[in-house]
Motif scaffolding. Structure first.
Motif, mmCIF file in Angstrom:
data_model
loop_
_atom_site.group_PDB
_atom_site.id
_atom_site.type_symbol
_atom_site.label_atom_id
_atom_site.label_comp_id
_atom_site.label_asym_id
_atom_site.label_seq_id
_atom_site.Cartn_x
_atom_site.Cartn_y
_atom_site.Cartn_z
ATOM 1 N N TYR A 12 0.510 -3.279 2.864
ATOM 2 C CA TYR A 12 1.574 -3.187 1.983
ATOM 3 C C TYR A 12 2.684 -4.361 1.981
ATOM 4 C CZ TYR A 12 -0.720 1.093 0.741
ATOM 5 O OH TYR A 12 -1.546 2.192 0.319
ATOM 6 N N ALA A 13 1.896 -5.565 2.798
ATOM 7 C CA ALA A 13 2.951 -6.780 2.967
ATOM 8 C C ALA A 13 3.326 -7.013 1.257
ATOM 9 C CB ALA A 13 2.091 -7.823 3.573
ATOM 10 N N PRO A 14 4.474 -7.642 1.170
ATOM 11 C CA PRO A 14 5.124 -8.128 -0.074
ATOM 12 C C PRO A 14 4.166 -9.319 -0.806
ATOM 13 C CG PRO A 14 6.506 -8.889 1.644
ATOM 14 C CD PRO A 14 5.616 -7.769 2.431
ATOM 15 N N HIS B 154 -0.934 4.992 -0.270
ATOM 16 C CA HIS B 154 -0.541 5.359 -1.393
ATOM 17 C C HIS B 154 -1.456 5.402 -2.480
ATOM 18 C CE1 HIS B 154 3.362 5.341 0.386
ATOM 19 N NE2 HIS B 154 3.345 3.831 0.751
ATOM 20 N N GLY B 155 -1.125 6.043 -3.708
ATOM 21 C CA GLY B 155 -1.990 5.819 -4.755
ATOM 22 C C GLY B 155 -1.719 4.458 -5.379
ATOM 23 N N LEU B 156 -2.368 4.139 -6.497
ATOM 24 C CA LEU B 156 -2.356 2.621 -6.927
ATOM 25 C C LEU B 156 -0.920 2.686 -7.672
ATOM 26 C CD1 LEU B 156 -3.407 0.242 -7.729
ATOM 27 C CD2 LEU B 156 -4.421 0.989 -9.916
ATOM 28 N N LEU B 157 -0.349 3.170 -8.157
ATOM 29 C CA LEU B 157 1.081 3.134 -8.735
ATOM 30 C C LEU B 157 2.026 2.748 -7.616
ATOM 31 C CD1 LEU B 157 3.223 2.788 -10.945
ATOM 32 C CD2 LEU B 157 3.338 5.174 -10.778
ATOM 33 N N ALA B 158 1.887 3.761 -6.336
ATOM 34 C CA ALA B 158 2.942 3.498 -5.389
ATOM 35 C C ALA B 158 2.717 2.115 -4.678
ATOM 36 C CB ALA B 158 2.926 4.738 -4.401
ATOM 37 N N ALA B 159 1.518 1.803 -4.454
ATOM 38 C CA ALA B 159 1.077 0.518 -3.953
ATOM 39 C C ALA B 159 1.628 -0.596 -4.461
ATOM 40 C CB ALA B 159 -0.538 0.693 -3.626
ATOM 41 N N LEU B 160 1.383 -0.614 -6.030
ATOM 42 C CA LEU B 160 1.847 -1.670 -6.682
ATOM 43 C C LEU B 160 3.341 -1.649 -6.589
ATOM 44 C CD1 LEU B 160 -0.210 -1.174 -9.742
ATOM 45 C CD2 LEU B 160 -0.291 -2.986 -8.455
ATOM 46 N N GLN B 161 4.132 -0.632 -6.588
ATOM 47 C CA GLN B 161 5.633 -0.447 -6.249
ATOM 48 C C GLN B 161 6.110 -1.285 -4.887
ATOM 49 O OE1 GLN B 161 6.384 3.565 -6.883
ATOM 50 N NE2 GLN B 161 6.902 3.199 -9.004
ATOM 51 N N GLN B 162 5.198 -0.900 -3.934
ATOM 52 C CA GLN B 162 5.591 -1.567 -2.767
ATOM 53 C C GLN B 162 5.328 -2.809 -2.548
ATOM 54 O OE1 GLN B 162 7.030 0.290 0.055
ATOM 55 N NE2 GLN B 162 7.152 -1.975 0.914
ATOM 56 N N VAL B 163 4.104 -3.286 -2.804
ATOM 57 C CA VAL B 163 3.543 -4.601 -2.839
ATOM 58 C C VAL B 163 4.598 -5.633 -3.394
ATOM 59 C CG1 VAL B 163 1.814 -6.273 -3.173
ATOM 60 C CG2 VAL B 163 1.371 -3.980 -2.046
ATOM 61 N N LEU C 214 -5.079 -4.709 -3.045
ATOM 62 C CA LEU C 214 -4.264 -5.690 -3.536
ATOM 63 C C LEU C 214 -4.022 -6.955 -2.840
ATOM 64 C CD1 LEU C 214 -1.233 -3.110 -4.771
ATOM 65 C CD2 LEU C 214 -3.237 -4.228 -6.103
ATOM 66 N N GLN C 215 -3.941 -6.548 -1.338
ATOM 67 C CA GLN C 215 -3.941 -7.976 -0.502
ATOM 68 C C GLN C 215 -4.918 -8.743 -0.679
ATOM 69 O OE1 GLN C 215 -1.177 -8.347 1.571
ATOM 70 N NE2 GLN C 215 -0.165 -6.749 0.520
ATOM 71 N N LEU C 216 -5.961 -7.995 -0.825
ATOM 72 C CA LEU C 216 -7.251 -8.842 -1.048
ATOM 73 C C LEU C 216 -7.243 -9.470 -2.326
ATOM 74 C CD1 LEU C 216 -10.272 -9.700 -0.398
ATOM 75 C CD2 LEU C 216 -11.187 -7.514 -1.247
#
Length: 323
Positions: free
Chosen positions: A80-82, A137-146, A25-27
């Motif tokens: 997992y930076a915003p 995290h999985g993709l969903l949790a990663a999306l929630q965090q970011v 996601l950061q990329l």
């Protein structure tokens, strides 16, 4: 540029393995910001792109320098930076690190490290939130965090890195840190030692393909090893860490093979590249040990970027004296 991106792949996969989908996601965010900023600047300057000379034949990628800078920046950021942080620092890196000085081939500073240093100074809290290795995290949790959809997730996985724990340690021996602290692995930081080995593999590919020269990586790693060995004061609670700890923690291998070898902002002569790498290695250790930041690669590279003209003069004089 294509080979550099290919060589980044082992390190990127290691980061994904250790920290989950956040790295991807950061990329994507840094790439979007970098390519959008570069396209805007080209449009304002009315600079057309030859698709035949563009990276992968895609005009939006141009010569590929923005793509490479954004990739290196994403690999250095906390996974997992915003969402707004990679967008902001990537735009800063391209606009102030590259476009402001005339574009490709004109930048006096490494764009990725300029963006990273800006993030450290402007957003210290977000830049300190590194997940524990293996807690990806999985993709969903990663999306929630970011994307800040569940701010409570950060309390469950964030921890101090090995270099940060070493810097603020005042009571545990090195053996106790490696035995009991979750941030430490066998040689360096747990998880980051594998990431460093992966970037080392990619760096060796670049050397084998002669994309980069050996002087700057050897200078940086050699200087970091020698200085950390000379300053290694055992395994007590006041220890600065062993040479292996410094080589396989933080962004050491990423810096040695992908950052100090940047051809525009670094030295160009053989002796100049060697001096540049040595300077970065010494400064990295100094900042890690006595500075205000756990790693210090970005500031070390930027300081040595300022010293490049002097390094080239010293290298020229040394070559002349030898002849």
């Amino acid at each position: 540029m294509q080979l550099v991106l290919l060589a980044c792949l082992p390190g990127a996969l290691a980061l994904l393995w250790q920290y989950g989908w956040g790295t991807l996601l950061q990329l994507l965010l840094t790439l979007a910001a970098a390519l959008a900023c570069e396209a805007l600047v080209r449009q304002l300057r009315r600079q057309p792109v030859n698709n035949q000379q563009a990276l992968f034949g895609i005009g939006a990628f141009a010569e590929g320098s923005a793509l490479v800078s954004a990739t290196l920046l994403a690999l250095a950021l906390p996974p997992y930076a915003p969402w707004w942080l990679p967008l902001t620092v990537s735009a800063f890196a391209i606009l102030f690190g590259k476009s402001l000085f005339g574009g490709f081939g004109q930048n006096p500073f490494n764009p990725a490290m300029l963006g990273y240093a800006f993030a450290l100074v402007a957003f210290p809290v977000q830049m300190s939130q590194w997940p524990a290795p293996g807690s990806g995290h999985g993709l969903l949790a990663a999306l929630q965090q970011v994307f800040n959809l569940d701010s409570g997730l950060v309390d469950g996985w964030s921890q101090a890195t090995a270099l940060d724990s070493l810097k603020h340690n005042d009571r545990l021996t090195i053996d106790e840190l490696f035995a009991g602290h979750p941030a430490f692995g066998r040689l360096g930081g747990r998880g980051t030692e594998w990431v460093n080995l992966a970037f080392l593999l990619g760096g060796l590919l670049l050397l084998q393909q002669r994309v980069i020269r050996w002087q700057a990586p050897a200078g940086m790693l050699g200087a970091l090893f020698v200085v950390s060995l000379l300053c290694w004061n055992g395994s007590g609670s006041d220890s600065n860490g062993s040479p292996l700890l410094h080589l396989f923690s933080g962004a050491t291998m990423l810096g040695a093979f992908f950052i100090v070898t940047e051809p525009v902002s670094g030295a160009t002569s053989e002796r100049g590249r060697l001096l540049f790498g040595v300077g970065v290695g010494v400064l990295v250790y100094v900042i890690r040990t006595w500075g205000g930041y756990p790693d210090g690669l970005a500031f070390a590279v930027l300081l040595m970027n300022l010293a490049v003209p002097t390094l080239e003069r010293l290298a020229t004089r040394s070559a002349g004296a030898t002849q």
